[in-house]
Motif scaffolding. Sequence first.
Motif, short mmCIF file in Angstrom:
data_model
loop_
_atom_site.label_atom_id
_atom_site.label_comp_id
_atom_site.label_asym_id
_atom_site.label_seq_id
_atom_site.Cartn_x
_atom_site.Cartn_y
_atom_site.Cartn_z
N ALA A 207 -61.10 -56.85 74.46
CA ALA A 207 -60.80 -56.87 75.89
C ALA A 207 -61.72 -55.91 76.64
CB ALA A 207 -59.34 -56.49 76.12
N LEU A 208 -61.85 -54.70 76.09
CA LEU A 208 -62.67 -53.67 76.74
C LEU A 208 -64.13 -54.12 76.87
CD1 LEU A 208 -62.28 -50.68 77.67
CD2 LEU A 208 -63.29 -50.02 75.48
N LEU A 209 -64.71 -54.61 75.76
CA LEU A 209 -66.12 -54.99 75.78
C LEU A 209 -66.35 -56.22 76.65
CD1 LEU A 209 -67.00 -54.45 72.00
CD2 LEU A 209 -67.49 -52.95 73.93
N PHE B 161 -73.02 -59.45 73.23
CA PHE B 161 -72.53 -59.61 71.87
C PHE B 161 -71.17 -58.91 71.67
CE2 PHE B 161 -77.24 -59.44 71.54
CZ PHE B 161 -77.43 -60.81 71.45
N ASP B 162 -70.35 -58.98 72.72
CA ASP B 162 -69.05 -58.30 72.69
C ASP B 162 -68.20 -58.64 71.46
OD1 ASP B 162 -68.88 -60.88 73.63
OD2 ASP B 162 -67.63 -60.42 75.37
N LEU C 88 -71.80 -67.28 69.62
CA LEU C 88 -71.04 -66.01 69.67
C LEU C 88 -69.57 -66.24 69.34
CD1 LEU C 88 -72.67 -64.30 72.78
CD2 LEU C 88 -72.90 -63.65 70.38
N SER C 89 -69.03 -67.35 69.82
CA SER C 89 -67.61 -67.63 69.52
C SER C 89 -67.42 -67.97 68.04
CB SER C 89 -67.10 -68.78 70.39
OG SER C 89 -67.46 -70.02 69.84
N ALA C 90 -68.51 -68.38 67.37
CA ALA C 90 -68.40 -68.85 65.99
C ALA C 90 -68.63 -67.76 64.96
CB ALA C 90 -69.39 -70.00 65.75
N ILE C 91 -69.01 -66.56 65.41
CA ILE C 91 -69.30 -65.48 64.45
C ILE C 91 -68.10 -65.24 63.53
CG2 ILE C 91 -69.74 -62.99 64.27
CD1 ILE C 91 -71.48 -63.21 66.73
N ARG C 92 -66.91 -65.39 64.06
CA ARG C 92 -65.71 -65.16 63.24
C ARG C 92 -65.70 -66.00 61.97
NH1 ARG C 92 -64.29 -69.10 66.74
NH2 ARG C 92 -63.10 -70.82 65.90
#
Lengths: 252, 119
Positions: free
Chosen positions: A219-221, A228-229, A96-100
């Motif tokens: 931040a909100l999600l 999957f925020d 998830l952190s790597a999607i970027r």
Amino acid sequence: MGHGQAMPGSNPSLLTFNSSAAAFFGGARSAFMSVFFVVLAGTYVGLGALAHDFGLSAFWLTLSTVLVWAAPAQVILISGIGTGAALFEVALAVTLSAIRLFPMVVALLPLVRTRSTRLHDLLLPTHFTSVSMWVESLRLLPMLPAEQRAAFCNGLSVGYMGAAVGFGFVGYYLAAGLPPLLAATLLFLTPLSFLISTARNARMMMDRLALGIGLALGALLTIMHVEFDLMWAGVGGGTLAYAIHRLREARA
Amino acid sequence: MSAAMNPGVTDLWPFLVLVTVGFLPNEIWRVLGLVLARGLNEDSQVVLWSRAVATATLAGVIAKLLLFSNGSLAAIPLAVRLTAAAVGFVAFLVAKRSVFAGVAVGESVLLAGGYLFVS
């Protein structure tokens, strides 16, 4: 630094080298002179100390820097292994952190490529894609002739990765003497430098919107613990910023 | 992982974890980017949209790292982390968009805040 002047494709080559090798070393030199050198040094001293505290070897740390090459994923991986979290959950958090990295590669490769570039010439720039290299490449590559960009980009990345590996060792062997407050300060380098360097690169209104909306939405999600925020923040926030950009262009 | 494993396997275990839990879940996104980027040129709308999505995703990562920190950064109060990031950002704007100034000021605020409010 000509604010707003270095738009992609709108200016002639400002940086040229005599050969690919010279472009490679030019890239490495610019790595050592950029603010990211300091940021990476600090970040990887912190990661080295973290790896040491969780009982991983210095060789393991080095291999993780070379293979993973993304500080947030490495922090998740090392603290996940160290605290005995379920491996599936660690893998999920890493991915998830790597999607970027996906849209970053898509935005970067067309800058690196020429008509004669073959697929295997793109493998290294693809693997090297990380925030520091991406931010600097998007800023500097448009000033280079297209055929020298891949070599420059690889040199830049090797410079950054070398710094990360070297300072990882420093942190690893200093770990015992690193007070928790200093360790926290080093870990803070990642979000802080990501924030400020992304803002520096955001010259177009679209980039500024994407940054602002992404921060708010992320931040909100995250606070709402939406699954999957990051993906929603990225795709939703990015698309919204792009749509606003297109609307403004259509009106102008 | 069981204690009955022979020493060779036990030594290799962290490296196996590194590849399967760290490298592969991370690298897959780069490879997907490589596949999608084929045939796109610098000025295409897909590339522009990708840049917006990359920037927004990165912003999401920043928000998450600030709100839910790992390791020893988690011991620093949330208010200190957010204040340090905000003051660093303002310093960056004031210092003619100098990344170095922003990072240095933000880090100093975190250090001072951590010193005052922790331990």
